[in-house]
Design a protein around this motif. Sequence first.
Motif, PDB file in Angstrom:
ATOM      1  N   ASP A   8      36.058  40.160  30.549  1.00 63.37           N
ATOM      2  CA  ASP A   8      36.831  41.409  30.517  1.00 63.37           C
ATOM      3  C   ASP A   8      37.232  41.815  29.097  1.00 63.37           C
ATOM      4  O   ASP A   8      38.411  41.984  28.794  1.00 63.37           O
ATOM      5  CB  ASP A   8      38.037  41.281  31.466  1.00 63.37           C
ATOM      6  CG  ASP A   8      37.577  41.113  32.896  1.00 63.37           C
ATOM      7  OD1 ASP A   8      37.245  42.115  33.537  1.00 63.37           O
ATOM      8  OD2 ASP A   8      37.475  39.948  33.360  1.00 63.37           O
ATOM      9  N   HIS A  10      36.252  44.692  27.774  1.00 66.30           N
ATOM     10  CA  HIS A  10      36.642  46.093  27.947  1.00 66.30           C
ATOM     11  C   HIS A  10      36.677  46.876  26.641  1.00 66.30           C
ATOM     12  O   HIS A  10      37.626  47.623  26.362  1.00 66.30           O
ATOM     13  CB  HIS A  10      37.977  46.193  28.693  1.00 66.30           C
ATOM     14  CG  HIS A  10      37.830  45.937  30.163  1.00 66.30           C
ATOM     15  ND1 HIS A  10      37.113  46.765  30.992  1.00 66.30           N
ATOM     16  CD2 HIS A  10      38.283  44.925  30.946  1.00 66.30           C
ATOM     17  CE1 HIS A  10      37.135  46.282  32.224  1.00 66.30           C
ATOM     18  NE2 HIS A  10      37.829  45.157  32.227  1.00 66.30           N
ATOM     19  N   ASP A  35      32.327  42.897  32.484  1.00 70.42           N
ATOM     20  CA  ASP A  35      33.185  43.989  32.012  1.00 70.42           C
ATOM     21  C   ASP A  35      33.282  43.976  30.485  1.00 70.42           C
ATOM     22  O   ASP A  35      34.345  43.784  29.891  1.00 70.42           O
ATOM     23  CB  ASP A  35      34.571  43.964  32.669  1.00 70.42           C
ATOM     24  CG  ASP A  35      34.575  44.679  34.009  1.00 70.42           C
ATOM     25  OD1 ASP A  35      33.501  45.127  34.455  1.00 70.42           O
ATOM     26  OD2 ASP A  35      35.655  44.795  34.623  1.00 70.42           O
ATOM     27  N   HIS A  63      32.994  47.500  35.910  1.00 75.11           N
ATOM     28  CA  HIS A  63      33.050  48.626  34.972  1.00 75.11           C
ATOM     29  C   HIS A  63      31.698  48.858  34.301  1.00 75.11           C
ATOM     30  O   HIS A  63      31.325  50.001  34.038  1.00 75.11           O
ATOM     31  CB  HIS A  63      34.141  48.399  33.922  1.00 75.11           C
ATOM     32  CG  HIS A  63      35.520  48.640  34.453  1.00 75.11           C
ATOM     33  ND1 HIS A  63      36.245  49.777  34.167  1.00 75.11           N
ATOM     34  CD2 HIS A  63      36.281  47.904  35.273  1.00 75.11           C
ATOM     35  CE1 HIS A  63      37.410  49.723  34.792  1.00 75.11           C
ATOM     36  NE2 HIS A  63      37.464  48.588  35.467  1.00 75.11           N
ATOM     37  N   HIS A 115      31.425  37.644  38.052  1.00 73.95           N
ATOM     38  CA  HIS A 115      32.533  38.454  37.528  1.00 73.95           C
ATOM     39  C   HIS A 115      33.720  38.441  38.489  1.00 73.95           C
ATOM     40  O   HIS A 115      34.849  38.154  38.101  1.00 73.95           O
ATOM     41  CB  HIS A 115      32.061  39.891  37.295  1.00 73.95           C
ATOM     42  CG  HIS A 115      33.157  40.807  36.827  1.00 73.95           C
ATOM     43  ND1 HIS A 115      33.783  40.650  35.617  1.00 73.95           N
ATOM     44  CD2 HIS A 115      33.769  41.873  37.422  1.00 73.95           C
ATOM     45  CE1 HIS A 115      34.714  41.596  35.477  1.00 73.95           C
ATOM     46  NE2 HIS A 115      34.726  42.336  36.549  1.00 73.95           N
ATOM     47  N   HIS A 148      37.599  39.395  36.198  1.00 71.12           N
ATOM     48  CA  HIS A 148      37.884  40.554  37.045  1.00 71.12           C
ATOM     49  C   HIS A 148      39.366  40.862  37.257  1.00 71.12           C
ATOM     50  O   HIS A 148      39.771  42.006  37.199  1.00 71.12           O
ATOM     51  CB  HIS A 148      37.181  40.380  38.392  1.00 71.12           C
ATOM     52  CG  HIS A 148      37.042  41.604  39.225  1.00 71.12           C
ATOM     53  ND1 HIS A 148      36.862  42.874  38.710  1.00 71.12           N
ATOM     54  CD2 HIS A 148      37.035  41.761  40.587  1.00 71.12           C
ATOM     55  CE1 HIS A 148      36.752  43.735  39.716  1.00 71.12           C
ATOM     56  NE2 HIS A 148      36.854  43.088  40.850  1.00 71.12           N
ATOM     57  N   HIS A 150      41.807  39.682  35.366  1.00 69.65           N
ATOM     58  CA  HIS A 150      42.477  39.637  34.052  1.00 69.65           C
ATOM     59  C   HIS A 150      43.683  38.696  34.062  1.00 69.65           C
ATOM     60  O   HIS A 150      44.615  38.852  33.269  1.00 69.65           O
ATOM     61  CB  HIS A 150      42.914  41.038  33.590  1.00 69.65           C
ATOM     62  CG  HIS A 150      41.819  42.052  33.464  1.00 69.65           C
ATOM     63  ND1 HIS A 150      41.913  43.130  32.620  1.00 69.65           N
ATOM     64  CD2 HIS A 150      40.610  42.153  34.064  1.00 69.65           C
ATOM     65  CE1 HIS A 150      40.803  43.867  32.709  1.00 69.65           C
ATOM     66  NE2 HIS A 150      40.007  43.294  33.588  1.00 69.65           N
TER      67      HIS A 150
HETATM   68 ZN    ZN Z   1      37.871  44.012  34.055  1.00 74.47          ZN
END
Ligand code: ZN
Length: 244
Positions: A8, A10, A35, A63, A115, A148, A150
């Motif tokens: 993640d 991001h 992600d 995402h 994930h 996923h 976080h």
């Molecule tokens: Zn995420």
Amino acid sequence: MRVLVISDIHANLVALETVLADAVGRYDAVWCLGDLVGYGPNPNECVALVRELPGLVCLVGNHDKAVLSEIDINVFNGDARAAIAWTQSVCAPETFGYLAGLPARVLQGDYTLVHGSPRQPVWEYILDRFIAMENFPMFSTPYCLVGHTHMPVIYKQVGLNGDVRDEAPDYSAPRALRGERLIINPGSVGQPRDNNPDAAYALLDTASDIWEYRRVPYDLFATQSRMRAAQLPERLAARLGYGW
Ligand code: ZN
């Protein structure tokens, strides 16, 4: 093998660079649990950096799939949707191409990597020990690594009736995994959601099965100002400040 476990990101390049600097010299391979993009201001830069990491195994996240238009973005909330649309507008062809080739589930020795969850690799959130309990039969290795949510956490199967306990991360000492059946989340590099704004990641030695949780503060103001300059939703910038 010494593995850097990240998830993640991001599109938070400052957080990713800070994690890589913090872990430098301590890993030979990298497992990235998906992600890479969505929410943050640097999707192309993050993908370019991740894909060159040594010994990389990289999973796809929800995402990433949304940016690829492989799933309906109406399942996301308004801010996430806006960030996905912005990401689509700035992503380079090579970024799309890389994300499109990522697998949803990978086996690495004693470790299953996904994930979300082993039951639904891209989508399911393992948010509590009851959801974790339903997922233990869905993988056959001792350990499953997920991202996923976080949220850094370890779910441990105990006893013969399938009961599951959760363990908060212990940053003071590494944890020996000892062949127990575990679902482990390293937390999020680029958007932590456990009320701690510091970037989260983990170091894993697969020879000794020793797991080490790590947190590292990064210049989140730099990421926030890049997000504001890109006119990404203010709420997404603000949340980095309180880690939720
Ligand atoms: Zn995420």
